[in-house]
Write a protein that holds these residues in place. Structure first.
Motif, mmCIF file in Angstrom:
data_model
loop_
_atom_site.group_PDB
_atom_site.id
_atom_site.type_symbol
_atom_site.label_atom_id
_atom_site.label_comp_id
_atom_site.label_asym_id
_atom_site.label_seq_id
_atom_site.Cartn_x
_atom_site.Cartn_y
_atom_site.Cartn_z
ATOM 1 N N ASN A 123 13.168 47.259 38.821
ATOM 2 C CA ASN A 123 13.995 48.375 38.733
ATOM 3 C C ASN A 123 15.090 47.649 37.698
ATOM 4 O O ASN A 123 15.866 48.615 37.408
ATOM 5 N N GLU A 124 14.847 46.268 37.345
ATOM 6 C CA GLU A 124 15.839 45.720 36.432
ATOM 7 C C GLU A 124 17.457 46.033 37.045
ATOM 8 O O GLU A 124 18.478 46.431 36.416
ATOM 9 N N LYS A 125 17.556 45.511 38.314
ATOM 10 C CA LYS A 125 18.982 45.852 39.031
ATOM 11 C C LYS A 125 19.184 44.590 39.724
ATOM 12 O O LYS A 125 18.450 43.684 40.324
ATOM 13 N N ILE A 126 20.696 44.307 39.941
ATOM 14 C CA ILE A 126 21.303 43.333 40.540
ATOM 15 C C ILE A 126 22.406 43.675 41.407
ATOM 16 O O ILE A 126 22.956 44.763 41.254
ATOM 17 N N ALA A 127 22.623 43.224 42.666
ATOM 18 C CA ALA A 127 23.535 43.651 43.760
ATOM 19 C C ALA A 127 24.086 42.106 44.167
ATOM 20 O O ALA A 127 23.298 41.305 44.516
ATOM 21 N N VAL A 128 25.458 42.142 44.311
ATOM 22 C CA VAL A 128 26.011 40.839 44.618
ATOM 23 C C VAL A 128 27.105 41.211 45.633
ATOM 24 O O VAL A 128 27.837 42.381 45.547
ATOM 25 N N SER A 129 27.592 40.676 46.762
ATOM 26 C CA SER A 129 28.278 40.673 47.631
ATOM 27 C C SER A 129 29.114 39.637 48.320
ATOM 28 O O SER A 129 28.171 38.615 48.483
ATOM 29 N N MET A 130 30.226 39.248 48.236
ATOM 30 C CA MET A 130 30.755 37.942 48.655
ATOM 31 C C MET A 130 32.195 38.293 49.455
ATOM 32 O O MET A 130 33.088 39.466 49.376
ATOM 33 N N LEU A 131 32.545 37.665 50.572
ATOM 34 C CA LEU A 131 33.855 37.654 51.137
ATOM 35 C C LEU A 131 34.711 36.903 50.348
ATOM 36 O O LEU A 131 34.465 35.761 50.014
ATOM 37 N N MET A 132 35.579 37.742 50.656
ATOM 38 C CA MET A 132 37.092 37.025 49.814
ATOM 39 C C MET A 132 37.737 35.773 50.543
ATOM 40 O O MET A 132 38.106 34.980 49.885
ATOM 41 N N ARG A 133 37.590 35.868 51.717
ATOM 42 C CA ARG A 133 37.986 34.610 52.555
ATOM 43 C C ARG A 133 37.170 33.503 52.371
ATOM 44 O O ARG A 133 37.732 32.439 52.674
ATOM 45 N N ALA A 134 36.215 33.612 51.779
ATOM 46 C CA ALA A 134 35.360 32.284 51.610
ATOM 47 C C ALA A 134 35.522 31.435 50.472
ATOM 48 O O ALA A 134 35.106 30.349 50.176
ATOM 49 N N PHE A 135 36.613 31.863 49.401
ATOM 50 C CA PHE A 135 37.150 31.149 48.496
ATOM 51 C C PHE A 135 37.687 29.874 48.977
ATOM 52 O O PHE A 135 38.532 29.977 49.949
ATOM 53 N N VAL A 136 37.447 28.753 48.372
ATOM 54 C CA VAL A 136 38.098 27.760 48.835
ATOM 55 C C VAL A 136 39.060 27.160 47.628
ATOM 56 O O VAL A 136 38.628 27.156 46.455
ATOM 57 N N LYS A 168 42.346 24.350 46.353
ATOM 58 C CA LYS A 168 42.751 22.832 46.531
ATOM 59 C C LYS A 168 44.050 22.870 47.430
ATOM 60 O O LYS A 168 44.141 22.058 48.121
ATOM 61 N N LYS A 169 44.699 24.020 47.313
ATOM 62 C CA LYS A 169 45.803 23.921 48.345
ATOM 63 C C LYS A 169 45.684 25.189 49.494
ATOM 64 O O LYS A 169 45.560 26.231 49.127
ATOM 65 N N ASP A 170 46.019 24.810 50.644
ATOM 66 C CA ASP A 170 46.131 25.926 51.535
ATOM 67 C C ASP A 170 47.104 26.966 51.265
ATOM 68 O O ASP A 170 46.783 28.187 51.644
ATOM 69 N N LEU A 171 48.246 26.871 50.673
ATOM 70 C CA LEU A 171 49.067 27.697 50.257
ATOM 71 C C LEU A 171 48.559 28.693 49.233
ATOM 72 O O LEU A 171 48.895 30.052 49.303
ATOM 73 N N MET A 172 47.748 28.304 48.185
ATOM 74 C CA MET A 172 47.057 29.178 47.564
ATOM 75 C C MET A 172 46.271 29.928 48.113
ATOM 76 O O MET A 172 46.022 31.126 47.832
ATOM 77 N N TYR A 173 45.182 29.488 49.166
ATOM 78 C CA TYR A 173 44.656 30.409 49.830
ATOM 79 C C TYR A 173 45.307 31.546 50.724
ATOM 80 O O TYR A 173 44.746 32.440 50.752
ATOM 81 N N GLU A 174 46.342 30.910 51.490
ATOM 82 C CA GLU A 174 47.269 32.084 52.035
ATOM 83 C C GLU A 174 47.860 33.077 51.134
ATOM 84 O O GLU A 174 47.759 34.332 51.510
ATOM 85 N N HIS A 175 48.348 32.699 49.976
ATOM 86 C CA HIS A 175 48.780 33.854 49.189
ATOM 87 C C HIS A 175 47.510 34.686 48.617
ATOM 88 O O HIS A 175 47.810 35.858 48.390
ATOM 89 N N PHE A 176 46.470 34.132 48.135
ATOM 90 C CA PHE A 176 45.613 34.889 47.550
ATOM 91 C C PHE A 176 45.060 35.904 48.443
ATOM 92 O O PHE A 176 44.852 37.131 48.323
ATOM 93 N N ASN A 177 44.911 35.450 49.652
ATOM 94 C CA ASN A 177 44.222 36.707 50.925
ATOM 95 C C ASN A 177 45.141 37.328 51.239
ATOM 96 O O ASN A 177 44.771 38.520 51.647
ATOM 97 N N GLU A 178 46.549 36.922 51.511
ATOM 98 C CA GLU A 178 47.462 37.798 52.281
ATOM 99 C C GLU A 178 48.201 38.808 51.357
ATOM 100 O O GLU A 178 48.443 40.012 51.480
ATOM 101 N N SER A 179 48.733 38.006 50.138
ATOM 102 C CA SER A 179 49.725 38.740 49.263
ATOM 103 C C SER A 179 49.011 39.386 48.062
ATOM 104 O O SER A 179 49.357 40.607 47.552
ATOM 105 N N TYR A 180 47.724 39.040 47.417
ATOM 106 C CA TYR A 180 47.367 39.579 46.360
ATOM 107 C C TYR A 180 45.990 40.301 46.789
ATOM 108 O O TYR A 180 45.970 41.580 46.433
ATOM 109 N N ILE A 181 44.997 39.706 47.247
ATOM 110 C CA ILE A 181 43.635 40.478 47.404
ATOM 111 C C ILE A 181 43.867 41.270 48.785
ATOM 112 O O ILE A 181 43.128 42.259 48.906
ATOM 113 N N GLU A 182 44.767 40.890 49.535
ATOM 114 C CA GLU A 182 44.688 41.802 50.774
ATOM 115 C C GLU A 182 43.296 41.627 51.562
ATOM 116 O O GLU A 182 42.946 42.922 51.814
ATOM 117 N N SER A 183 42.976 40.615 51.996
ATOM 118 C CA SER A 183 41.595 40.522 52.538
ATOM 119 C C SER A 183 41.409 41.207 53.757
ATOM 120 O O SER A 183 40.336 41.456 54.122
#
Length: 181
Positions: free
Chosen positions: A57-70, A72-87
């Motif tokens: 059918n020439e289709k693709i689907a993708v799903s990912m959990l936002m909290r699975a992003f790694v 380099k710094k824990d503070l970046m992870y925290e800001h990404f999930n809590e302040s920007y993406i609102e995981s």
């Protein structure tokens, strides 16, 4: 339960999805993003991305959990999930698309995949230039594209706006196996 839900979601996206030689799954796809910033570049990797490829059918689907992003710094992870993406509110990102003019006889081809990318609860239609390779009866897809932060209603405080790029580069690679395996 959290790992089963994205799989269930992807399967339901393809109504009439019956296993055959034209359907493939990538259970550990890779997505990364990069944001140039004046103080410090922001980069993250996610190796827990689920994708289903339906060549008939020439289709693709993708799903990912936002909290699975790694990051380099824990503070970046925290800001990404809590302040920007609102995981907690928007726990995953999805993409559903169509491969334009797929040629099953070719071992390597570059095609446009057109579909809806949903991040932060906002869906946006995008076109992604994608390299598709057929190797020993399986498929590998890879490519990169850019998204604008404002398109997904991600709020960046004015004091930090110079530290975060307005455009984010996203790269992906998926190694598919037969859906039966």
């Amino acid at each position: 339960m959290n790992k089963i839900f994205p799989l269930f979601l992807l399967i339901t996206l393809f109504s009439g999805f019956n296993s055959d030689d034209n359907q493939f799954i990538a259970r550990q796809g890779h997505i990364s993003f990069f944001s140039y910033a004046s103080m410090e570049n922001i980069e993250a990797q996610n190796n827990q991305v689920l994708s289903i490829l339906d060549l008939k059918n020439e289709k693709i689907a993708v799903s990912m959990l936002m909290r699975a992003f790694v990051f380099k710094k824990d503070l970046m992870y925290e800001h990404f999930n809590e302040s920007y993406i609102e995981s907690d509110i928007y726990p995953k990102a999805t993409f559903e698309g169509d491969i334009i003019n797929f040629e099953p006889s070719l071992d390597k081809q570059t095609k446009i995949i057109r579909g809806n990318l949903t991040i932060h609860g906002i869906a946006k239609e995008i076109d992604i230039k994608t390299t598709i390779e057929k190797v020993n009866g399986t498929y590998a897809l890879s490519g990169e594209y850019n998204v604008f932060v404002k398109d997904f209603d991600i709020k960046i405080p004015p004091i930090l706006s110079s530290n975060i790029a307005k455009m984010i580069t996203i790269k992906f690679s998926f190694q598919y196996q037969s859906y039966d395996e």
